[in-house]
Write a protein that holds these residues in place. Structure first.
Motif, PDB file in Angstrom:
ATOM      1  N   THR A 439       0.835  -1.211   0.000  1.00  0.00           N
ATOM      2  CA  THR A 439       0.000   0.000   0.000  1.00  0.00           C
ATOM      3  C   THR A 439       0.870   1.262   0.000  1.00  0.00           C
ATOM      4  O   THR A 439       1.763   1.416   0.821  1.00  0.00           O
ATOM      5  N   GLY A 440       0.570   2.161  -0.928  1.00  0.00           N
ATOM      6  CA  GLY A 440       1.242   3.464  -0.980  1.00  0.00           C
ATOM      7  C   GLY A 440       2.597   3.474  -1.636  1.00  0.00           C
ATOM      8  O   GLY A 440       3.203   4.529  -1.803  1.00  0.00           O
ATOM      9  N   ILE A 441       3.119   2.306  -2.042  1.00  0.00           N
ATOM     10  CA  ILE A 441       4.462   2.261  -2.632  1.00  0.00           C
ATOM     11  C   ILE A 441       4.413   2.754  -4.082  1.00  0.00           C
ATOM     12  O   ILE A 441       3.660   2.227  -4.901  1.00  0.00           O
ATOM     13  N   ALA A 442       5.219   3.769  -4.375  1.00  0.00           N
ATOM     14  CA  ALA A 442       5.319   4.290  -5.738  1.00  0.00           C
ATOM     15  C   ALA A 442       6.556   3.764  -6.456  1.00  0.00           C
ATOM     16  O   ALA A 442       6.606   3.732  -7.683  1.00  0.00           O
ATOM     17  N   GLY A 443       7.554   3.332  -5.707  1.00  0.00           N
ATOM     18  CA  GLY A 443       8.773   2.833  -6.323  1.00  0.00           C
ATOM     19  C   GLY A 443       9.801   2.481  -5.265  1.00  0.00           C
ATOM     20  O   GLY A 443       9.518   2.505  -4.057  1.00  0.00           O
ATOM     21  N   TYR A 444      11.006   2.127  -5.733  1.00  0.00           N
ATOM     22  CA  TYR A 444      12.081   1.734  -4.833  1.00  0.00           C
ATOM     23  C   TYR A 444      13.353   2.503  -5.180  1.00  0.00           C
ATOM     24  O   TYR A 444      13.630   2.780  -6.347  1.00  0.00           O
ATOM     25  N   GLU A 445      14.119   2.837  -4.141  1.00  0.00           N
ATOM     26  CA  GLU A 445      15.425   3.468  -4.325  1.00  0.00           C
ATOM     27  C   GLU A 445      16.491   2.521  -3.777  1.00  0.00           C
ATOM     28  O   GLU A 445      16.432   2.104  -2.629  1.00  0.00           O
ATOM     29  N   VAL A 446      17.453   2.169  -4.629  1.00  0.00           N
ATOM     30  CA  VAL A 446      18.558   1.292  -4.262  1.00  0.00           C
ATOM     31  C   VAL A 446      19.797   2.148  -4.036  1.00  0.00           C
ATOM     32  O   VAL A 446      20.034   3.105  -4.772  1.00  0.00           O
ATOM     33  N   PHE A 447      20.599   1.825  -3.010  1.00  0.00           N
ATOM     34  CA  PHE A 447      21.809   2.616  -2.780  1.00  0.00           C
ATOM     35  C   PHE A 447      22.999   1.718  -2.508  1.00  0.00           C
ATOM     36  O   PHE A 447      22.850   0.559  -2.102  1.00  0.00           O
ATOM     37  N   ALA A 448      24.168   2.252  -2.764  1.00  0.00           N
ATOM     38  CA  ALA A 448      25.421   1.586  -2.419  1.00  0.00           C
ATOM     39  C   ALA A 448      26.384   2.630  -1.887  1.00  0.00           C
ATOM     40  O   ALA A 448      26.553   3.687  -2.487  1.00  0.00           O
ATOM     41  N   LEU A 449      26.994   2.348  -0.729  1.00  0.00           N
ATOM     42  CA  LEU A 449      27.974   3.239  -0.110  1.00  0.00           C
ATOM     43  C   LEU A 449      29.315   2.511  -0.013  1.00  0.00           C
ATOM     44  O   LEU A 449      29.358   1.334   0.385  1.00  0.00           O
ATOM     45  N   PRO A 450      30.427   3.157  -0.340  1.00  0.00           N
ATOM     46  CA  PRO A 450      31.733   2.507  -0.247  1.00  0.00           C
ATOM     47  C   PRO A 450      32.049   2.108   1.188  1.00  0.00           C
ATOM     48  O   PRO A 450      31.809   2.860   2.124  1.00  0.00           O
ATOM     49  N   GLY A 451      32.591   0.888   1.369  1.00  0.00           N
ATOM     50  CA  GLY A 451      33.059   0.441   2.664  1.00  0.00           C
ATOM     51  C   GLY A 451      32.049  -0.409   3.412  1.00  0.00           C
ATOM     52  O   GLY A 451      30.850  -0.400   3.122  1.00  0.00           O
ATOM     53  N   ALA A 452      32.553  -1.140   4.409  1.00  0.00           N
ATOM     54  CA  ALA A 452      31.691  -1.977   5.227  1.00  0.00           C
ATOM     55  C   ALA A 452      31.076  -1.213   6.386  1.00  0.00           C
ATOM     56  O   ALA A 452      30.065  -1.628   6.941  1.00  0.00           O
ATOM     57  N   GLU A 453      31.677  -0.087   6.764  1.00  0.00           N
ATOM     58  CA  GLU A 453      31.157   0.717   7.865  1.00  0.00           C
ATOM     59  C   GLU A 453      31.150   2.195   7.464  1.00  0.00           C
ATOM     60  O   GLU A 453      31.904   2.997   8.011  1.00  0.00           O
ATOM     61  N   PRO A 454      30.344   2.589   6.502  1.00  0.00           N
ATOM     62  CA  PRO A 454      30.345   3.995   6.058  1.00  0.00           C
ATOM     63  C   PRO A 454      29.887   4.929   7.163  1.00  0.00           C
ATOM     64  O   PRO A 454      28.943   4.624   7.887  1.00  0.00           O
ATOM     65  N   GLN A 455      30.575   6.062   7.278  1.00  0.00           N
ATOM     66  CA  GLN A 455      30.244   7.053   8.294  1.00  0.00           C
ATOM     67  C   GLN A 455      29.571   8.293   7.713  1.00  0.00           C
ATOM     68  O   GLN A 455      29.220   9.212   8.446  1.00  0.00           O
ATOM     69  N   SER A 456      29.451   8.356   6.375  1.00  0.00           N
ATOM     70  CA  SER A 456      28.798   9.488   5.717  1.00  0.00           C
ATOM     71  C   SER A 456      28.263   9.000   4.379  1.00  0.00           C
ATOM     72  O   SER A 456      28.410   7.828   4.031  1.00  0.00           O
ATOM     73  N   ASP A 457      27.639   9.912   3.631  1.00  0.00           N
ATOM     74  CA  ASP A 457      27.105   9.536   2.312  1.00  0.00           C
ATOM     75  C   ASP A 457      28.100   9.832   1.187  1.00  0.00           C
ATOM     76  O   ASP A 457      27.735   9.867   0.024  1.00  0.00           O
ATOM     77  N   ALA A 458      29.377  10.043   1.535  1.00  0.00           N
ATOM     78  CA  ALA A 458      30.387  10.296   0.505  1.00  0.00           C
ATOM     79  C   ALA A 458      30.480   9.096  -0.438  1.00  0.00           C
ATOM     80  O   ALA A 458      30.593   7.954  -0.005  1.00  0.00           O
ATOM     81  N   GLY A 459      30.444   9.344  -1.739  1.00  0.00           N
ATOM     82  CA  GLY A 459      30.536   8.276  -2.732  1.00  0.00           C
ATOM     83  C   GLY A 459      29.244   7.515  -2.937  1.00  0.00           C
ATOM     84  O   GLY A 459      29.237   6.442  -3.547  1.00  0.00           O
ATOM     85  N   LEU A 460      28.119   8.059  -2.430  1.00  0.00           N
ATOM     86  CA  LEU A 460      26.829   7.373  -2.558  1.00  0.00           C
ATOM     87  C   LEU A 460      26.426   7.186  -4.013  1.00  0.00           C
ATOM     88  O   LEU A 460      26.524   8.099  -4.818  1.00  0.00           O
ATOM     89  N   LEU A 461      25.959   5.981  -4.362  1.00  0.00           N
ATOM     90  CA  LEU A 461      25.422   5.679  -5.682  1.00  0.00           C
ATOM     91  C   LEU A 461      24.004   5.167  -5.510  1.00  0.00           C
ATOM     92  O   LEU A 461      23.727   4.371  -4.598  1.00  0.00           O
ATOM     93  N   THR A 462      23.076   5.615  -6.373  1.00  0.00           N
ATOM     94  CA  THR A 462      21.692   5.169  -6.264  1.00  0.00           C
ATOM     95  C   THR A 462      21.114   4.866  -7.625  1.00  0.00           C
ATOM     96  O   THR A 462      21.613   5.317  -8.649  1.00  0.00           O
TER      97      THR A 462
END
Length: 658
Positions: A439-462
């Motif tokens: 219900t209410g879902i219009a779509g999905y956003e997929v993301f990938a962040l560099p590293g196993a323990e990212p501390q910020s959104d630097a290098g974010l890919l979506t």
């Protein structure tokens, strides 16, 4: 189906805690806090009212940022137009100076021709009056000296005319290039004005919608301010477009005038060549006259005198013809000079106007950026996480009980399940299943962040897909692990509940083949195809057709040597500087750029060339160091959006704001 961009709140997502690398499935409760301050209430008339000041503030900040970006783009284009106009003015000034030189030279030729006529007239008078051999000989010698001097001047004038014609051709080419450049700039700024207009109309529509929804006074004031800023940005963009159009018109005018000037210079060149031929002929004739005069010493006096008079008369006629040609060329050069000087004045005026417009656009861009900074600061007030979970049944119950005005929680769409991530060559394929309640879902956003323990959104890919999508392929930089996840979002772009988050293995780089692979297309330098290079030479290569944001490895063959790597941009293109190894054997070699295409399949661009200046070798028959397989050159279409599970895949790199 039209899908709005989902709200990005990665700072809130990451603020709830470090992502643990010890497990492949993680929980991030920050996603449930995606809409701080948002509430559903019932008003005095028992009708449901939704208020989200955080979303309103962020929307205002986004719109202000868009207006500032549009103003910055307009300022950049205006500066580009000013630079082009200044270049055109400099070119026009140089053309005027060259025309002045040509006019001076033409005047000198005309004067020399007039002097030659006077000298020929003197020679004729002397011949008529001569009654002794010595006087005839002196007159003939004087005539020859004058003819030689005139021929030298004609030679100088002809060479100057040749140089002027070549310079006119160069200026014409520069003017044509400026015309094309300003025309392109005018088209770009017109498109940006249209985009700014659309933003302005959208902001006005947002105001009308807020008024219709009965939004708070603060939200309505913010929206109106944003609409006003968008309208101003549109006006600025339109002004820049008008300036660019005027610059294009000016460049076209300069090009037209330079074309006429080039034709005039060619005409002068031809005239000077004719004048030189005539002057050289005059020298020959004067030499003949001198010989005749010398021969007259051995003939009866009357016969010698008559021949001398006839020769001098003919010479005078020819000199007058040369003078007429030189006078015409001088007048033409004077007219061309006046035209070039007028063009230079007009170009200087246009350059000054463009500079003024560019300065104003820069000031306007700064004003818009200041406004965007203030809006961003206002939105930052709402960045503290506030939980707003719950369902809409509470609102219904409150209305049924007559308890109008009671605050109740908002609704968050459910999270996708069974999230999986498979690494490939410089890529990650992420898949998922829809939740039980869609219900209410219009779509999905997929993301990938560099590293196993990212501390910020630097290098974010979506990437974003619609409600039917179940997978997407992300290009990533090879050589590291990534944290990946999937969020659902509603029709307003709000992110849903927290789902599963995974840590991938290290993403592999493209494999280096032992022998040169066949190419899918030709690898070119920034200047076009490459067939000859020098060992140790630094060159810039360009390519396209790769998976956006994926790693591309550059290898030189026959013996493979990795000479560099580069990451594709958001369109799958790259530009990279490569130094051809100095230790290559002279002969045939290949450079390949190996990676993957938009579907994750191997993709190779290849350039075959002859190397010189390297290591000499006699080991190969005929002096060839290597001969590789031929390159397959299929017809390449443009990059297309890839539909996965019925959804539109949109990949983009996002960087953390400073």
């Amino acid at each position: 189906m039209s899908i709005k961009s989902p709200a990005r709140r990665w700072s809130g997502l990451l603020a709830v805690g470090t992502i643990a690398a010890s497990t492949a499935v993680m929980s991030m409760t920050g996603v449930a806090q995606a809409a701080p301050g948002a509430t559903t209430t019932t008003g005095a008339d028992c009708a449901p009212v939704t208020s989200d000041p955080a979303a309103d503030a962020r929307a205002a900040a986004d719109k202000a940022a868009a207006a500032a970006a549009a103003a910055k783009t307009a300022a950049d284009k205006a500066a580009e137009v000013a630079t082009i106009a200044a270049t055109a003015a400099k070119s026009a000034d140089a053309a005027a100076k060259a025309a002045a030189t040509t006019a001076t030279n033409a005047a000198a030729v005309a004067k020399a021709a007039a002097d030659a006529v006077a000298a020929a007239q003197t020679a004729l008078d002397a011949a008529k009056a001569a009654d002794v051999y010595s006087e005839d000989l002196a007159a003939a010698q004087q005539s020859l000296a004058g003819a030689i001097e005139n021929a030298a001047k004609a030679q100088t004038a002809s060479e100057a005319a040749d140089a002027a014609a070549a310079d006119a051709q160069t200026k014409l080419a520069e003017a044509h290039a400026a015309e094309l450049s300003t025309t392109a700039a005018a088209q770009d700024t017109a498109a940006e004005a249209a985009e700014a207009k659309a933003l302005s109309e959208k902001a006005a529509a947002d105001v009308a919608q807020l008024e219709a929804d009965g939004a708070s006074a603060d939200a309505l004031t913010t929206a109106k301010t944003t609409a006003q800023q968008a309208a101003e940005a549109y006006a600025l963009a339109q002004s820049a477009a008008d300036s660019a159009y005027q610059a294009a018109v000016t460049a076209a005018t300069v090009a037209s005038k330079d074309y006429k000037a080039s034709q005039a210079a060619d005409a002068i060149k031809a005239e000077m060549a004719t004048a030189l031929t005539d002057a050289q002929a005059a020298v020959t004739e004067a030499q003949s006259a001198l010989k005749a005069t010398e021969a007259a010493a051995a003939t009866p006096e009357g016969i010698a005198a008559k021949k001398a008079v006839d020769d001098a008369a003919a010479t005078l006629t020819e000199k007058k013809a040369v003078q007429a040609t030189a006078d015409t060329a001088s007048k033409t050069a004077d007219a061309d000079l006046a035209t070039k000087q007028a063009a230079a004045t007009a170009a200087d005026t246009a350059a000054a106007t463009a500079k003024t417009d560019a300065d104003k656009a820069a000031a306007d861009a700064k004003t818009a950026q200041d406004a965007a900074d203030k809006a961003a600061a206002a939105a930052a007030v709402y960045d503290q996480p506030t939980y707003t979970g719950g369902d809409s049944s509470a609102a219904i119950g409150a209305i049924a009980a007559g308890d109008c005005g009671t605050e109740v929680p908002g609704v968050v769409v459910a999270a996708p399940v069974n999230v999986k991530a498979v690494v490939g060559t410089s890529s990650i394929k992420i898949s998922w299943h829809a939740p039980a309640d869609t219900t209410g879902i219009a779509g999905y956003e997929v993301f990938a962040l560099p590293g196993a323990e990212p501390q910020s959104d630097a290098g974010l890919l979506t990437c974003v897909v619609d409600a039917d999508g179940r997978a997407c392929l992300l290009g990533v930089e090879a050589g590291q692990q990534y944290t990946v996840g999937v969020h659902a979002f509603d029709t307003e772009g709000n992110l849903g509940e927290s789902g599963e988050f995974l840590v991938t293995g290290v993403v592999p780089a493209p494999t280096v083949a032992k022998s040169v692979p066949a190419g899918n297309a030709e690898l070119k330098s920034k200047d076009g195809s490459v067939d000859k290079v020098t060992a140790g030479q630094k060159m810039t290569f360009v390519g396209s057709g790769y998976l956006p944001f994926s790693t591309i490895t550059l290898v030189v063959y026959s013996e493979p040597q990795v000479v560099g790597t580069v990451v594709a941009d958001e369109f799958g293109n790259f530009t990279v500087d490569v130094t051809i190894p100095a230790n290559l054997v002279n002969g045939e070699h290949s450079l390949v750029a190996t990676g993957v295409d938009a579907d994750g399949n191997p993709y190779v661009l290849r350039a075959d060339f002859t190397v010189t200046g390297g290591v000499a070798s006699s080991a190969q028959p005929g002096g060839l160091a290597y001969t590789g397989a031929s390159i397959a050159l299929p017809m390449l279409g443009g990059l297309t959006a890839v539909g996965v599970g019925g959804g539109l895949l949109v990949a983009a790199r996002r960087r953390k704001n400073a």
